[in-house]
Scaffold this active site. Structure first.
Site, short mmCIF file in Angstrom:
data_model
loop_
_atom_site.label_atom_id
_atom_site.label_comp_id
_atom_site.label_asym_id
_atom_site.label_seq_id
_atom_site.Cartn_x
_atom_site.Cartn_y
_atom_site.Cartn_z
N TYR A 94 0.82 -1.23 0.00
CA TYR A 94 0.00 0.00 0.00
C TYR A 94 0.84 1.26 0.00
O TYR A 94 0.40 2.33 0.41
CB TYR A 94 -0.99 0.02 1.17
CG TYR A 94 -2.11 -0.97 1.05
CD1 TYR A 94 -2.34 -1.65 -0.14
CD2 TYR A 94 -2.96 -1.24 2.11
CE1 TYR A 94 -3.37 -2.57 -0.25
CE2 TYR A 94 -3.99 -2.15 2.01
CZ TYR A 94 -4.19 -2.82 0.83
OH TYR A 94 -5.21 -3.72 0.72
N TYR A 132 -14.62 -1.12 -2.29
CA TYR A 132 -13.24 -1.48 -1.99
C TYR A 132 -12.66 -2.41 -3.06
O TYR A 132 -13.26 -3.41 -3.41
CB TYR A 132 -13.17 -2.16 -0.61
CG TYR A 132 -11.76 -2.25 -0.08
CD1 TYR A 132 -10.96 -1.12 0.00
CD2 TYR A 132 -11.22 -3.46 0.33
CE1 TYR A 132 -9.66 -1.19 0.47
CE2 TYR A 132 -9.92 -3.53 0.81
CZ TYR A 132 -9.15 -2.40 0.87
OH TYR A 132 -7.87 -2.46 1.34
N HIS A 133 -11.47 -2.06 -3.55
CA HIS A 133 -10.78 -2.82 -4.60
C HIS A 133 -11.37 -2.62 -5.99
O HIS A 133 -11.23 -3.49 -6.84
CB HIS A 133 -10.70 -4.32 -4.26
CG HIS A 133 -9.71 -4.64 -3.19
ND1 HIS A 133 -9.62 -5.90 -2.63
CD2 HIS A 133 -8.79 -3.88 -2.58
CE1 HIS A 133 -8.67 -5.89 -1.70
NE2 HIS A 133 -8.14 -4.67 -1.66
N HIS A 162 -6.62 0.50 -5.44
CA HIS A 162 -6.87 1.09 -4.13
C HIS A 162 -6.94 2.62 -4.15
O HIS A 162 -6.28 3.27 -3.34
CB HIS A 162 -5.77 0.66 -3.15
CG HIS A 162 -5.83 -0.77 -2.76
ND1 HIS A 162 -5.27 -1.76 -3.50
CD2 HIS A 162 -6.40 -1.39 -1.69
CE1 HIS A 162 -5.47 -2.93 -2.91
NE2 HIS A 162 -6.17 -2.74 -1.82
CU CU Z 1 -6.61 -4.13 -0.47
#
Ligand code: CU
Ligand code: NAG
Ligand code: NAG
Ligand code: NAG
Ligand code: NAG
Ligand code: NAG
Ligand code: NAG
Ligand code: NAG
Ligand code: NAG
Ligand code: NAG
Ligand code: NAG
Length: 690
Positions: A308, A545-546, A633
């Site tokens: 990340y 999300y994603h 992300h």
């Molecule tokens: Cu993730």
């Protein structure tokens, strides 16, 4: 693939797998069973939300198949048992099943299909779904490639009125269907002024990360070691799928040669258009996608383990990386993950720089991760997903998501210079930041913590000029219509910013509070600080999300993904095309009066060079070059739009200049769009070298 997953779960003893599992599975939707009884058999489920609406009763249906293998009749695809199935003849031509739904027009929103269950044969992989109101004129609503197993399959698309549904597929070994359900939902009336959704592109995996290949225009997507799951990874491989936007094929590949599970990576396309993917589950690995050869190869690993992190391609062509405490522990040692509120413990995630030519990483510890932390109560979340903008003289402007902004210098051992804060904004983790014109950055949404906190509607315009100077910061209009976190965005050729997906309160793998209505920021042409937000056409697939969004060469937008949570019900094995209003006529049909670029005399340029463009007819003097994007992300540090002013000598021949300071037009591939009355051309590549 559930069988694969179960096997891996038994081996789930590595620190890496346990870490990630605990960190990311906290808020997920209820699990779906691995199998469900359908028509008298236990069928592997797909852990994907059903198409919107409800199944259409089968009582009135009539079914017709292109060919039949003896005994495996067409209506066995829609009888109530999965013991029997329709099977086509083996054939070199495409085979299809056509369903007449009855007299009543239905707003068809998707279908589910159970493959033949008695043996792993006659699977439908590549496929196409068409709708019709009269049985003669067909409209493609979805196509793509499903994962090669016997699990139930699904395709969800923008609801369209129809009496007929057709599923077709190549059938060299025959195709077989044990069960077929078709769904109808609320109709979303077309409105050309808001743009249009479709077709859906079915993918064999959840596209959590993706980049556009500037040479072929294809969208290269990937998930993790699994096509539907990231936990339980033993590392070393990544499932990828490539959508070829020109011939509409979808191909699947398991990339093993880079020894890299590329889940939760940093991504930057380099000066040559190569896609450089760093860290993630295999936290120090580097994988590089060679656009000209469509091949992956292994680069030098990073010095520091990261997941990340964000990265950006610098004015000199090197790539800067910072943050990433999601993998490799907070503080960057290979040891235990330690929960701490001491910002100094983030120091292990300070900057490093990759030179793609020498294939070398160099730590620059003067670029401090501690300067860009949010106040998240989980330290491993504080340095995630930086909003990095490479600028002149090797500098990088960090616009967020922390409230504090910074300039990073990348010469020698690096430097950090505070650059003020975003007026009136809080930490905005998982918000978006887009350079929509030279030096002008729009930031919007995000939330104070990665999860569990309300997202904001806040939007700001940040104008950067010289490195190490504080930028000016203004509010952008009245902010968004909706609170959004985990949303995605792309800048369009006309300089507006399209925003899609996201939810009110960030909850990874939980789809509550999701927004199906996109919006767009339209900068004010006369007031450089002003602009307005408008709503766009609603779609029917949740993107939270994603999920991701990317601008394509033809001026449309690819949105896709969401999920990758194994047996949870938030997986989306697809993408969808959004066509902005500028490519539609008032009646909703495609805009045919698009300007055309006939030639560009110089497609490989340096900062300060003049580019000559010949068009078919006269075009607007405002044009744009937009750098090819990559996304995962909520991070897309590759996209950037540079508005350019065309000069003409009056015969559909124009010139414009690449900004003369290196780094303003960050090196790499750009799409050149000319416009006529706001309608963009198809793009032509312009390659800016360092
Ligand atoms: Cu993730
Ligand atoms: C998803 O989040 C909502 C809102 O917090 C919550 O009510 C719901 O229980 C969650 N779903 C699951 C399955 O945890
Ligand atoms: C779903 O997966 C989890 C592991 O992530 C497992 O513990 C659980 O048993 C599975 N549930 C079902 C219903 O298969
Ligand atoms: C089914 O067959 C395909 C093609 O041979 C293979 O790739 C796949 O792994 C098989 N799936 C299962 C569940 O056995
Ligand atoms: C990329 O692919 C091209 C064409 O196959 C090849 O010539 C080139 O050497 C490759 N580059 C790298 C760095 O592997
Ligand atoms: C910083 O992290 C180390 C482990 O990397 C830990 O031992 C130490 O207690 C932490 N310090 C503080 C002040 O939290
Ligand atoms: C962070 O806050 C959440 C929600 O309030 C809580 O469940 C969690 O335990 C906290 N984590 C830490 C490390 O303090
Ligand atoms: C570029 O950066 C270097 C290193 O930080 C600095 O010494 C130099 O003065 C900068 N040049 C300009 C023109 O700002
Ligand atoms: C989000 O904001 C709403 C409205 O102010 C409030 O009712 C709700 O409790 C907040 N939710 C969270 C998770 O803070
Ligand atoms: C654009 O800005 C100008 C100058 O501030 C203002 O007069 C005009 O109303 C704005 N236009 C829109 C559409 O907001
Ligand atoms: C216009 O400019 C182009 C590019 O400089 C040149 O090739 C062309 O001859 C010029 N045409 C006229 C009519 O002057």
């Amino acid at each position: 693939m559930k069988i694969h997953w179960r096997a891996a779960a038994l081996l789930l003893g590595t620190a890496r797998a346990n870490d990630v599992m605990q960190l990311e599975s906290l808020y997920r939707e209820g699990t779906t069973p691995d199998t469900a009884p359908i028509g008298g058999r236990e069928v592997l489920t797909l852990a994907q939300p059903l198409p919107q609406g409800q199944p259409i009763p089968r009582a009135e249906w009539f079914v017709r198949c292109s060919t039949i293998s003896s005994g495996d009749d067409c209506d066995q695809a829609i009888d109530d048992t999965t013991e029997t199935f329709w099977k086509s003849a083996d054939s070199s031509t495409t085979q299809s099943i056509t369903i007449y739904l009855g007299m009543q027009e239905r707003a068809v929103s998707g279908l589910t299909m159970v493959p033949r269950q008695d043996q792993n044969a006659s699977l439908i992989l590549e496929h196409q779904i068409l709708l019709s109101t009269d049985g003669d004129n067909w409209n493609e609503v979805a196509y793509g490639t499903w994962w090669p197993d016997q699990a139930q399959k699904l395709s969800a698309f923008q609801p369209q009125k129809a009496n007929y549904v057709r599923l077709s597929a190549p059938a060299s070994n025959g195709i077989a269907i044990a069960d077929l359900q078709i769904y109808e939902s609320e109709f979303i009336p077309p409105n050309a002024a808001l743009g249009a959704w479709g077709p859906t592109i079915d993918l064999p995996l959840v596209p959590v990360a993706a980049a556009v290949d500037p040479i072929s225009g294809a969208v290269v997507t990937w998930s993790a070691w699994g096509h539907d799951i990231f936990t339980g990874s033993l590392g070393g491989e990544t499932q990828t799928a490539t959508w070829n936007s020109r011939d509409h094929s979808v191909t699947q590949r398991d990339v093993e040669n880079t020894h890299h599970d590329m889940f939760c990576p940093g991504i930057s396309t380099d000066a040559d258009g190569k896609i450089v993917v760093t860290g993630g589950t295999d936290a120090s690995q580097t994988s590089i996608y060679n656009t000209s050869g469509a091949a992956w190869f292994e680069g030098m690993p990073m010095n520091i383990e990261r997941g990340y992190q964000a990265s950006t391609t610098l004015s000199d062509g090197r790539i800067f990386v910072i943050g990433g405490s999601f993998s490799g522990g907070v503080g960057g040692t290979n040891g235990e993950r330690v929960e701490t509120t001491n910002a100094d413990n983030a120091s292990g995630k300070d900057g490093e720089v990759y030179d793609p030519i020498s294939d070398e990483w160099t730590e620059i510890s003067g670029a401090k991760a501690s300067a860009m932390l949010t106040d998240d109560n989980r330290t491993y979340r504080q340095d995630n997903h930086g909003w990095l903008f490479a600028w002149t003289n090797g500098s990088v402007f960090q616009a967020g998501p922390s409230k504090a902004m910074n300039w990073y210098g990348t010469a020698d051992s690096g430097s950090t210079t505070p650059a003020g804060s975003r007026t009136g904004d809080e930490d905005a983790m998982c918000g978006n930041a887009v350079m929509y014109d030279t030096g002008k950055i729009l930031t919007f949404g995000g939330s104070p913590w990665y999860e569990t906190r309300n997202a904001t509607t806040n939007a700001a315009i940040i104008t950067i000029d010289k490195p190490d100077q504080n930028p000016s910061v203004q509010q952008a209009g009245n902010g968004m219509f909706y609170q959004r976190t985990f949303h995605s965005s792309v800048v369009l050729p006309d300089g507006s910013v399209f925003v899609h997906g996201g939810q009110d309160v960030g909850l990874p793998f939980n789809e509550s509070g999701a927004h199906l209505t996109p919006e767009r920021f339209i900068p004010n042409a006369t007031d450089p600080q002003g602009g307005t937000w408008i709503e766009q056409q609603k779609n029917s697939v949740v993107r939270v999300y994603h999920s991701l969004a990317l601008l394509l060469q033809d001026g449309t937008v690819f949105t896709g993904g969401g999920g990758l949570c194994g047996n949870c019900s938030a997986n989306h094995f697809d993408g969808q095309i959004y066509t902005p209003p500028y490519l539609l006529k008032a009646d909703g049909t495609p805009q045919t009066a698009r300007p055309v670029i006939k030639s560009v005399t110089q497609t490989a340029v340096k900062p300060g060079d003049t580019v000559e463009v010949t068009t078919e007819d006269a075009v607007d003097t405002q044009a744009s070059i937009i750098r090819y994007g990559s996304a995962t992300h909520t991070v897309n540090t590759d996209q950037r739009r540079i508005g350019v002013q065309l000069s003409t000598n009056g015969s559909n021949q124009y010139t414009f200049q690449i900004p003369d300071q290196a780094g303003i037009a960050q090196p790499g591939y750009y799409m050149l769009f000319v416009l006529k009355d706001g309608v963009p051309s198809h793009s032509v590549n312009v390659h800016v070298s360092p």
